[in-house]
Design a protein around this motif. Sequence first.
Motif, mmCIF file in Angstrom:
data_model
loop_
_atom_site.group_PDB
_atom_site.id
_atom_site.type_symbol
_atom_site.label_atom_id
_atom_site.label_comp_id
_atom_site.label_asym_id
_atom_site.label_seq_id
_atom_site.Cartn_x
_atom_site.Cartn_y
_atom_site.Cartn_z
ATOM 1 N N MET A 81 45.284 15.425 22.790
ATOM 2 C CA MET A 81 44.687 14.669 21.768
ATOM 3 C C MET A 81 45.565 14.924 20.442
ATOM 4 S SD MET A 81 40.825 14.737 20.299
ATOM 5 C CE MET A 81 40.751 14.525 18.672
ATOM 6 N N PHE A 82 45.837 16.213 20.214
ATOM 7 C CA PHE A 82 46.672 16.364 18.716
ATOM 8 C C PHE A 82 48.065 16.798 19.562
ATOM 9 C CE2 PHE A 82 42.406 16.950 17.063
ATOM 10 C CZ PHE A 82 42.662 16.119 16.223
ATOM 11 N N ASP A 83 49.317 16.262 19.046
ATOM 12 C CA ASP A 83 50.515 16.857 19.472
ATOM 13 C C ASP A 83 50.863 17.679 18.392
ATOM 14 O OD1 ASP A 83 50.587 15.122 21.556
ATOM 15 O OD2 ASP A 83 51.669 13.522 20.633
ATOM 16 N N SER A 84 51.688 18.830 18.997
ATOM 17 C CA SER A 84 52.127 19.694 17.988
ATOM 18 C C SER A 84 53.495 18.949 17.255
ATOM 19 C CB SER A 84 52.672 21.181 18.691
ATOM 20 O OG SER A 84 53.913 20.938 19.385
ATOM 21 N N LEU A 85 53.822 19.576 15.995
ATOM 22 C CA LEU A 85 54.720 19.127 15.542
ATOM 23 C C LEU A 85 56.172 18.941 16.126
ATOM 24 C CD1 LEU A 85 56.338 17.778 12.977
ATOM 25 C CD2 LEU A 85 56.665 20.109 11.936
ATOM 26 N N ALA A 86 56.534 20.290 17.134
ATOM 27 C CA ALA A 86 57.585 20.265 17.941
ATOM 28 C C ALA A 86 57.815 19.228 19.070
ATOM 29 C CB ALA A 86 57.824 21.603 18.629
ATOM 30 N N ASP A 87 56.459 19.134 19.415
ATOM 31 C CA ASP A 87 56.317 18.056 20.680
ATOM 32 C C ASP A 87 56.634 16.509 20.121
ATOM 33 O OD1 ASP A 87 55.737 19.837 22.571
ATOM 34 O OD2 ASP A 87 53.503 19.553 22.271
ATOM 35 N N ARG A 88 56.103 16.201 19.031
ATOM 36 C CA ARG A 88 56.245 15.052 18.281
ATOM 37 C C ARG A 88 57.671 14.756 18.054
ATOM 38 N NH1 ARG A 88 54.495 10.012 18.458
ATOM 39 N NH2 ARG A 88 55.279 8.888 16.554
ATOM 40 N N MET A 89 58.575 15.879 17.421
ATOM 41 C CA MET A 89 59.822 15.746 17.167
ATOM 42 C C MET A 89 60.665 15.507 18.110
ATOM 43 S SD MET A 89 60.020 18.837 14.115
ATOM 44 C CE MET A 89 61.917 18.768 14.200
ATOM 45 N N ARG A 90 60.362 16.306 19.415
ATOM 46 C CA ARG A 90 61.071 16.213 20.508
ATOM 47 C C ARG A 90 60.933 14.602 21.213
ATOM 48 N NH1 ARG A 90 58.427 19.450 23.675
ATOM 49 N NH2 ARG A 90 59.152 21.155 22.561
ATOM 50 N N GLU A 91 59.605 13.932 20.925
ATOM 51 C CA GLU A 91 59.413 12.675 21.575
ATOM 52 C C GLU A 91 60.277 11.912 20.658
ATOM 53 O OE1 GLU A 91 55.772 9.841 21.627
ATOM 54 O OE2 GLU A 91 55.382 11.756 22.184
#
Length: 48
Positions: free
Chosen positions: A1-11
């Motif tokens: 549901m909620f992505d971490s900031l690192a996951d979002r940046m990687r994506e």
Amino acid sequence: MFDSLADRMREDEHQEVSTTERYVRWAAVIVISVVLFGGLYMGVRLLE
């Protein structure tokens, strides 16, 4: 549901940067590191 900031940046980076560009970046980082540390090593050797 909620992505971490690192996951979002990687994506986001994966969507913007091609695989070839990513490999070129890593190759440049490795070459610069080898030149930098090799230069430091040779500088210390020359001082002895």
